[in-house]
Design an enzyme around this catalytic site. Structure first.
Site, PDB file in Angstrom:
ATOM      1  N   SER A  99       0.825  -1.205   0.000  1.00 21.25           N
ATOM      2  CA  SER A  99       0.000   0.000   0.000  1.00 21.25           C
ATOM      3  C   SER A  99       0.863   1.261   0.000  1.00 21.25           C
ATOM      4  CB  SER A  99      -0.947  -0.039   1.194  1.00 21.25           C
ATOM      5  OG  SER A  99      -1.845   1.039   1.168  1.00 21.25           O
ATOM      6  N   ASP A 243      -3.368   6.306  -3.199  1.00 20.07           N
ATOM      7  CA  ASP A 243      -2.231   5.710  -2.507  1.00 20.07           C
ATOM      8  C   ASP A 243      -1.571   4.672  -3.401  1.00 20.07           C
ATOM      9  OD1 ASP A 243      -4.139   3.702  -2.343  1.00 20.07           O
ATOM     10  OD2 ASP A 243      -3.794   3.264  -0.227  1.00 20.07           O
ATOM     11  N   ASP A 245      -1.427   1.379  -3.793  1.00 26.57           N
ATOM     12  CA  ASP A 245      -2.165   0.303  -4.463  1.00 26.57           C
ATOM     13  C   ASP A 245      -3.519   0.789  -4.961  1.00 26.57           C
ATOM     14  OD1 ASP A 245      -3.049   0.551  -1.827  1.00 26.57           O
ATOM     15  OD2 ASP A 245      -3.599  -1.540  -1.629  1.00 26.57           O
ATOM     16  N   ASP A 247      -6.277   1.808  -3.714  1.00 28.11           N
ATOM     17  CA  ASP A 247      -7.580   1.453  -3.147  1.00 28.11           C
ATOM     18  C   ASP A 247      -8.158   2.591  -2.312  1.00 28.11           C
ATOM     19  OD1 ASP A 247      -5.819   1.200  -1.012  1.00 28.11           O
ATOM     20  OD2 ASP A 247      -6.675  -0.677  -0.274  1.00 28.11           O
TER      21      ASP A 247
END
Length: 454
Positions: A99, A243, A245, A247
């Protein structure tokens, strides 16, 4: 390698430094354990742009395939793209990403078929136990016929699914700056936004897991500075930051000012309730603004308050049949997305709401941003329990004040509230405070901080 899984396996996922804390050998064991605990006969895997991600993802696939599991690799993807594949194909899944963490980290976010979460209480503890028992000897051999490992591209299907949930075809043209932070938003945004009435100004769309421009963590104000400046320079209608990743999404208005994730939660909740005939349950965690349950009730919905963390939100979504859920960390969950979180779908809702009227974003969100908030303030402490006890002692028994311990300690009065939660992984206490006006919020915040840091 000698691995300390107590440091590697968190409440919701696996995360640590590569290769110091884990490597491909350990990833292969996680693949075998995941196959055994879930009982899946087929799974889907994906990974982000970190240098270590392809190798870790393939090692996991080998471990699962060795136990008879057929593996579909979708390759480079955002975390919500992996959830799409898990939901659309009804397969258990594993996403390789850390992440917003620095480049040397990597991790695994796992789910069962239909994007159902795998966390501490839903299989992750068992997976950890198996991996620990296999570290020295390796996974036991399996009698199963080895599974296959095949590739499949899901980006176009993922984008089409999202565009089918939010109609942007008739909105007025908008100029939007997107900061992908060299993360997976640079991979997904061009396809999702293709053909929409949007003038896209891309920032840091080059996939680079070393994050050469800034950390891919939009909740840290320092990482929004470039986006804010560019929005003002371009006279754009808004800016969106993802961010690592992709999500989570964070929004800034036409002035370059950050929009509270609680305001986005309220805005999207109002839209989702309208789409469901003014009825439905909306989940919000206990550090979202007072404005969220207020807006939900005003639009005919039922707000449900829960602990912080995606496993709690997703569990409550499933139990209550909620249509939407939001967290102040900029995670947004949708019934129509298998109860999973997707920042991209939240971003499309914001674009549709803004483009469906003539005003500015700052004017639009003003109706959803009603109170003064402190944001999350972290303090390092020697004894979390002792500091929480001191706070309880200071407020317990005050007239008109209530306390609850759903998650940490929440103290509520007529004109203010605050929550203090201990970190699960660090010697920190996290404070969030809100009040009906800025001076009251500041006074409340400083009073609690004095006890925490005293």
């Amino acid at each position: 390698m000698t691995a300390d899984l107590s440091q590697l396996v968190k409440a919701y996922d696996v995360r640590g430094v590569v290769p110091d804390q884990w490597d491909e050998t350990l990833a292969e064991l996680f693949g075998a354990a995941f196959a055994q605990v879930t009982g899946a006969t087929a799974i889907v895997t994906g990974h982000d742009m970190r240098p270590s991600s392809p190798g870790l993802s393939r090692a996991f696939a080998r471990g699962a395939a060795a136990r008879g599991v057929d593996v579909t690799e979708i390759g480079l993807c955002s975390t919500d793209q992996l959830y799409y594949a898990s939901g659309a194909f009804d397969l258990a899944g594993a996403m390789f990403t850390a992440s917003h963490n620095p480049a040397r980290y990597n991790g695994i976010k796992m789910c069962r078929a239909g994007a159902a979460p795998v966390g501490q209480d839903t299989g992750l503890t068992e997976i950890r136990g198996l991996v620990e028992s296999w570290i020295d000897s390796g996974a036991p051999s399996s009698d199963a016929t080895p599974g296959t490992i095949t590739r499949r591209d899901t980006l176009e299907d993922y984008a089409a699914h999202l565009r089918g949930l939010v109609d942007l075809t008739s909105v007025r043209p908008l100029k939007v700056v997107v900061d992908a932070g060299n993360g997976m938003g640079g991979h997904t945004v061009p396809t999702v936004f293709a053909g929409l009435p949007l003038q896209l100004v891309p920032m840091y769309f080059e996939l680079d897991g070393t994050f050469p421009n800034h950390e891919a963590n939009p909740l840290d104000p320092a990482n929004l500075v470039d986006l804010q400046k560019r929005v003002r320079e371009e006279s754009a209608d808004l800016g969106i930051a993802f961010d690592g990743d992709a999500d989570r999404c964070f929004v800034v208005d036409e002035r370059g000012e950050p929009v509270s994730p609680s305001a986005i939660t309220a805005l999207v909740a109002a839209r989702e309730l309208a789409r469901h005939g003014g009825k439905g349950t909306v989940i919000h965690n206990l550090i979202t603004s007072w404005s969220v349950p207020e807006v939900v009730r005003e639009h005919g919905g039922t707000p449900v308050r829960t602990r912080v963390g995606h496993s709690f939100i997703k569990a409550e979504m499933a139990t209550s049949g909620a249509i939407f859920g939001g967290e102040h960390s900029a995670h947004y969950y949708f019934k129509d997305f298998w109860n999973a979180d997707t920042g991209m779908l939240a971003a499309l809702h914001v674009l549709a709401a803004l483009g469906g009227q003539e005003g500015t974003l700052s004017a639009l969100v003003a109706q959803y941003d009603r109170y003064a908030g402190s944001g999350e303030i972290n303090s390092t402490v020697d004894d979390q329990a002792a500091r929480l006890a001191a706070i309880r002692a200071a407020y317990e028994g005050r007239e008109g004040v209530t306390l609850d311990e759903l998650d940490g300690l929440t103290v509520t009065a007529a004109d203010w509230w605050f929550n203090v939660r201990p970190s699960n992984t660090e010697p920190l206490l996290r404070l969030n405070a809100e009040a009906r006006d800025e001076p009251t919020m500041a006074r409340t915040r400083d009073e609690v901080l004095a006890i925490i840091r005293g």
